[in-house]
Design a protein around this motif. Structure first.
Motif, mmCIF file in Angstrom:
data_model
loop_
_atom_site.group_PDB
_atom_site.id
_atom_site.type_symbol
_atom_site.label_atom_id
_atom_site.label_comp_id
_atom_site.label_asym_id
_atom_site.label_seq_id
_atom_site.Cartn_x
_atom_site.Cartn_y
_atom_site.Cartn_z
ATOM 1 N N THR A 162 167.499 73.474 70.635
ATOM 2 C CA THR A 162 166.051 73.343 71.364
ATOM 3 C C THR A 162 165.240 72.516 70.551
ATOM 4 O OG1 THR A 162 165.063 75.226 70.078
ATOM 5 C CG2 THR A 162 166.416 75.798 72.147
ATOM 6 N N ALA A 163 164.003 72.420 70.900
ATOM 7 C CA ALA A 163 162.960 71.675 70.028
ATOM 8 C C ALA A 163 162.556 72.130 68.754
ATOM 9 C CB ALA A 163 161.621 71.577 70.905
ATOM 10 N N THR A 164 162.986 73.491 68.379
ATOM 11 C CA THR A 164 162.828 74.095 67.180
ATOM 12 C C THR A 164 163.928 74.178 66.543
ATOM 13 O OG1 THR A 164 163.020 76.381 68.277
ATOM 14 C CG2 THR A 164 160.752 75.459 68.025
ATOM 15 N N SER A 165 164.893 73.628 67.088
ATOM 16 C CA SER A 165 166.289 73.613 65.969
ATOM 17 C C SER A 165 166.315 72.664 65.160
ATOM 18 C CB SER A 165 167.591 73.358 67.095
ATOM 19 O OG SER A 165 167.503 74.454 67.935
ATOM 20 N N ASP A 166 166.861 72.988 64.168
ATOM 21 C CA ASP A 166 167.063 71.892 62.766
ATOM 22 C C ASP A 166 167.946 70.917 63.031
ATOM 23 O OD1 ASP A 166 165.411 73.560 61.088
ATOM 24 O OD2 ASP A 166 166.902 74.954 60.858
ATOM 25 N N PHE A 167 167.466 69.623 62.506
ATOM 26 C CA PHE A 167 168.107 68.514 62.900
ATOM 27 C C PHE A 167 167.986 67.605 61.481
ATOM 28 C CE2 PHE A 167 164.122 67.204 64.409
ATOM 29 C CZ PHE A 167 163.902 66.008 64.206
ATOM 30 N N THR A 168 168.723 66.749 61.390
ATOM 31 C CA THR A 168 168.599 65.753 60.317
ATOM 32 C C THR A 168 168.538 64.460 60.825
ATOM 33 O OG1 THR A 168 169.986 66.932 58.832
ATOM 34 C CG2 THR A 168 169.649 64.824 58.175
ATOM 35 N N PRO A 169 167.474 63.765 60.717
ATOM 36 C CA PRO A 169 167.585 61.956 61.336
ATOM 37 C C PRO A 169 169.009 61.378 61.030
ATOM 38 C CG PRO A 169 165.418 62.692 60.229
ATOM 39 C CD PRO A 169 166.243 63.845 60.094
ATOM 40 N N GLY A 170 169.297 60.773 62.009
ATOM 41 C CA GLY A 170 170.477 60.012 61.839
ATOM 42 C C GLY A 170 171.825 60.576 61.968
ATOM 43 N N HIS A 171 171.780 62.041 61.847
ATOM 44 C CA HIS A 171 173.251 62.821 61.933
ATOM 45 C C HIS A 171 172.946 64.028 63.275
ATOM 46 C CE1 HIS A 171 174.341 61.322 58.272
ATOM 47 N NE2 HIS A 171 173.106 61.176 57.834
ATOM 48 N N GLY A 172 171.690 64.196 63.636
ATOM 49 C CA GLY A 172 171.537 65.162 64.821
ATOM 50 C C GLY A 172 171.543 66.505 64.090
ATOM 51 N N PHE A 173 171.754 67.646 65.241
ATOM 52 C CA PHE A 173 171.690 68.962 64.893
ATOM 53 C C PHE A 173 172.796 69.585 64.235
ATOM 54 C CE2 PHE A 173 169.321 68.322 68.925
ATOM 55 C CZ PHE A 173 168.039 68.920 68.509
ATOM 56 N N GLY A 174 172.306 70.127 63.261
ATOM 57 C CA GLY A 174 173.363 70.988 62.423
ATOM 58 C C GLY A 174 174.184 71.961 63.319
ATOM 59 N N VAL A 175 175.309 72.393 62.811
ATOM 60 C CA VAL A 175 175.990 73.554 63.410
ATOM 61 C C VAL A 175 175.906 74.823 62.561
ATOM 62 C CG1 VAL A 175 178.233 74.105 64.201
ATOM 63 C CG2 VAL A 175 177.511 71.878 64.594
ATOM 64 N N ASN A 176 175.711 76.166 62.966
ATOM 65 C CA ASN A 176 175.780 77.080 62.370
ATOM 66 C C ASN A 176 177.165 77.667 62.064
ATOM 67 O OD1 ASN A 176 175.740 79.702 61.419
ATOM 68 N ND2 ASN A 176 174.287 80.374 63.088
ATOM 69 N N PRO A 177 177.553 77.753 60.644
ATOM 70 C CA PRO A 177 179.144 78.045 60.689
ATOM 71 C C PRO A 177 179.452 79.231 61.090
ATOM 72 C CG PRO A 177 177.743 77.759 58.572
ATOM 73 C CD PRO A 177 176.683 77.604 59.845
ATOM 74 N N GLU A 178 178.630 80.063 61.471
ATOM 75 C CA GLU A 178 179.179 81.566 62.196
ATOM 76 C C GLU A 178 179.366 81.077 63.610
ATOM 77 O OE1 GLU A 178 175.669 83.925 61.693
ATOM 78 O OE2 GLU A 178 176.205 84.218 59.718
ATOM 79 N N GLU A 179 179.149 80.105 64.155
ATOM 80 C CA GLU A 179 179.470 79.515 65.610
ATOM 81 C C GLU A 179 180.891 78.837 65.474
ATOM 82 O OE1 GLU A 179 175.362 79.143 67.671
ATOM 83 O OE2 GLU A 179 176.138 77.410 67.237
#
Length: 191
Positions: A138-155
Motif C-alpha cells: 500500500t502507500a504506507t508500505s516500506d520500499f527502497t528507491p530503485g529496488h521496490g517494496f521489501g518482502v516480509n520474511p514471515e510471508e
C-alpha cells in the motif's frame, strides 16, 4: 540475512514516521509563486545536504527528489549500507544542512500510486508462482528507491535459495524489474 536486515531497517523507517516532512504539522504549505520559489530553495537545500553526505563518506548517495506535492524521496539504501561510524560522521557534519533542508536521509515519503500499482502486479505474479502468502503493498508500505517494496520474511517459504522462491522470482523477473524502475528516484520525481 540481507532480507531480514532490509526488513528491519524498513520497520525502523515506519516506526520513525516522517517528522518535519511537508504536510506534517508545523510545516506550512505555500501556494502560487511563493510555493515555486520555496520549492526551488528547498531543492537547492536538499542538494547541498546531499553533497555534504557524499563529502563525508557516502560517495554514491543520490540527491533527494522533491515532488510537486512536497514529498521527499531519498536514497535510503546507500545511507543504510554505510558503516555506523560513517553515518555518525555524516550526521554530525551535516546536521545544520539537513535541518535547513527539512530532511532526514532515513525517512521516505509514502509510495506514489504508480509504484503501489507496480508492487501489486509483482505480488500477484509471485502468488501465482507459488509465494501464496505475500500481501499487496500500500502507500504506507516500506520500499527502497530503485529496488521496490521489501518482502516480509514471515510471508516467504524460505530464503532466496529456496527452489519455490527461485522459480517465482525467475518467472516474475520482468514484472519485478518494472516495480524496481517505478521505485527509482527519477520515477518518484515524476509522482
Amino acid at each position: 540475512m540481507r532480507i531480514v536486515i532490509a526488513c528491519a531497517a524498513a520497520l525502523v523507517l515506519t516506526l520513525a514516521g516522517c517528522s518535519g516532512s511537508p504536510g506534517s504539522p508545523g510545516v506550512p504549505r505555500l501556494s502560487g509563486g511563493a510555493a515555486a520559489g520555496n520549492a526551488q530553495q528547498r531543492k537547492a537545500a536538499l542538494h547541498t545536504a546531499a553533497e555534504c553526505i557524499r563529502q563525508h563518506g557516502i560517495a554514491g548517495y543520490q540527491d533527494p527528489v522533491l515532488t510537486a506535492d512536497g514529498h521527499v524521496y531519498t536514497d535510503s539504501r546507500s545511507y543504510y549500507q554505510a558503516e555506523d561510524a560513517t553515518i555518525r560522521a555524516v550526521e554530525e557534519a551535516c546536521k545544520s544542512l539537513l535541518d535547513a533542508a527539512q530532511f532526514q536521509p532515513t525517512e521516505q515519503a509514502p509510495a506514489p500510486p504508480a509504484l503501489v500499482q507496480a508492487g501489486v502486479r509483482s505480488r500477484q505474479c509471485l502468488r501465482e508462482h507459488g509465494l501464496v502468502n505475500l500481501s499487496d503493498p500500500t502507500a504506507t508500505s516500506d520500499f527502497t528507491p530503485g529496488h521496490g517494496f521489501g518482502v516480509n520474511p514471515e510471508e516467504m517459504p524460505g530464503d532466496k535459495t529456496d527452489p519455490v522462491v527461485q522459480r517465482a522470482l525467475d518467472a516474475c523477473r520482468p514484472i519485478l524489474d518494472e516495480e524496481a524502475r517505478a521505485s527509482s528516484l527519477g520515477s518518484l520525481g515524476d509522482a
